[in-house]
Enzyme design. Structure first.
Site, PDB file in Angstrom:
ATOM      1  N   ASP A 117     -36.762  28.461  60.270  1.00 28.12           N
ATOM      2  CA  ASP A 117     -37.914  27.984  59.507  1.00 28.12           C
ATOM      3  C   ASP A 117     -38.023  26.473  59.727  1.00 28.12           C
ATOM      4  OD1 ASP A 117     -38.031  30.530  58.445  1.00 28.12           O
ATOM      5  OD2 ASP A 117     -38.051  29.873  56.357  1.00 28.12           O
ATOM      6  N   HIS A 173     -31.154  31.272  64.104  1.00 29.96           N
ATOM      7  CA  HIS A 173     -31.052  32.558  64.789  1.00 29.96           C
ATOM      8  C   HIS A 173     -31.309  32.412  66.287  1.00 29.96           C
ATOM      9  CE1 HIS A 173     -31.267  34.996  60.943  1.00 29.96           C
ATOM     10  NE2 HIS A 173     -31.607  33.775  60.529  1.00 29.96           N
ATOM     11  N   SER A 260     -31.932  19.330  58.542  1.00 30.79           N
ATOM     12  CA  SER A 260     -31.381  19.203  59.875  1.00 30.79           C
ATOM     13  C   SER A 260     -32.383  19.676  60.909  1.00 30.79           C
ATOM     14  CB  SER A 260     -30.055  19.960  59.978  1.00 30.79           C
ATOM     15  OG  SER A 260     -29.321  19.481  61.090  1.00 30.79           O
TER      16      SER A 260
END
Length: 299
Positions: A117, A173, A260
């Site tokens: 995201d 991911h 981050s």
């Protein structure tokens, strides 16, 4: 002079929106005010500060901040794999898991998914970019990778920069299926990766502590997957097994507390980014999209 708002294009709503920056006052002080240079260089960018802050978020008394954070930032609790009251610390909530249905993975074989995201920016040809956040600034790939031969090989490759804010889902991911190498750690400081900091110092992305994984794929060649540490990130946790095949959307790891960034780099001529990413990135504007959505297509 009033602070300039940070705008991004929200793919979900189709609108330009203003980013609600976590800790904005402090960030503008240390990165925009000359008086902020002292605390920035003596404390904020230091590993010990981020490690201490990360441990602080593991303290049991931080669990009381979870409910207020959910309410203030409008976190969708229906996506959570666990009930909000089940988190024992704020950090547990921060690197929360989601229900699989909350992040559908791009279904077509040739589609590349966003790894996280966040707010995304693309460089279709890394070497051709001459305005990375600041006009006249080129992305220093050799400094990022700390490998001259690898940097030369990917010099005209394509780059996806996925910037996570503290309010985002903080697991990352695999954007495509393949076989990952072990993650290589490159040491560095822990500057903030907020847009406030990056517009003052774009080199943060190739200076900060980072981890590099090579994903070997059948149709895209090698894909470089990087996780960038930042101020108040307690640690980067890799949850995958090197040498074991993965499928698109499999979890690679997670960030403990702090905003981050993930960087994904493709070999030259292998992919074509989605039109909205190219359009808005050319204007220096990020695009908000969720992990699993389509970022690019194989060519």
């Amino acid at each position: 002079m009033p602070a300039q708002p940070i705008e991004f294009h929200n793919r979900l709503t189709g609108r330009l929106e203003t980013e609600q920056i976590y800790g904005e006052g402090f960030l503008r002080f240390v990165y925009e005010n000359p008086l902020g240079a002292l605390p920035l260089h003596t404390l904020v960018k230091r590993r010990l500060f981020s490690a201490w802050y990360g441990r602080r978020m593991d303290a049991p008394d931080t669990r009381k901040a979870v409910e207020a954070f959910i309410r203030h930032y409008g976190i969708d609790v229906t996506e959570l794999a666990d009930a909000p009251e089940s988190y024992r610390t704020f950090n547990e909530f921060f690197y929360r898991k989601l229900k699989p249905s909350a992040r559908p993975i791009a279904p077509e074989a040739g589609e590349i998914a966003f790894p996280a995201d966040g707010r995304h920016l693309v460089l279709p040809d890394i070497a051709a970019c001459e305005a990375f956040f600041v006009k006249g600034i080129r992305f220093d790939l050799a400094a990022l990778l700390q490998d001259a031969a690898l940097a030369e090989r990917f010099a005209h490759g394509s780059m996806l920069i996925s910037r996570l804010c503290p309010v985002d889902y903080h697991r990352f991911h695999f954007p495509f299926g393949g076989t990952p190498s072990a993650a290589k750690v490159v040491n560095g400081p822990f500057y903030s990766v907020s847009p406030i900091a990056l517009r003052r110092r774009p080199s943060i992305l190739w200076e900060n502590q980072r981890e590099i994984t090579t994903l070997r794929t059948d149709s895209l060649g090698d894909v470089l997957l990087l996780e960038i540490g930042a101020t108040c990130v307690g640690s980067i946790v890799q949850s995958f097994t090197s040498g074991q095949s993965v499928t698109k959307g499999d979890e690679k790891g997670y960030f403990r507390f702090g905003g981050s960034c993930c960087i994904t780099i493709f070999e030259p001529g292998r992919i074509r980014f989605s039109d909205d990413l190219v359009l808005h990135s050319a204007a220096g504007r990020e695009v908000y999209a969720k992990m699993g959505d389509v970022a690019a297509n194989a060519v």
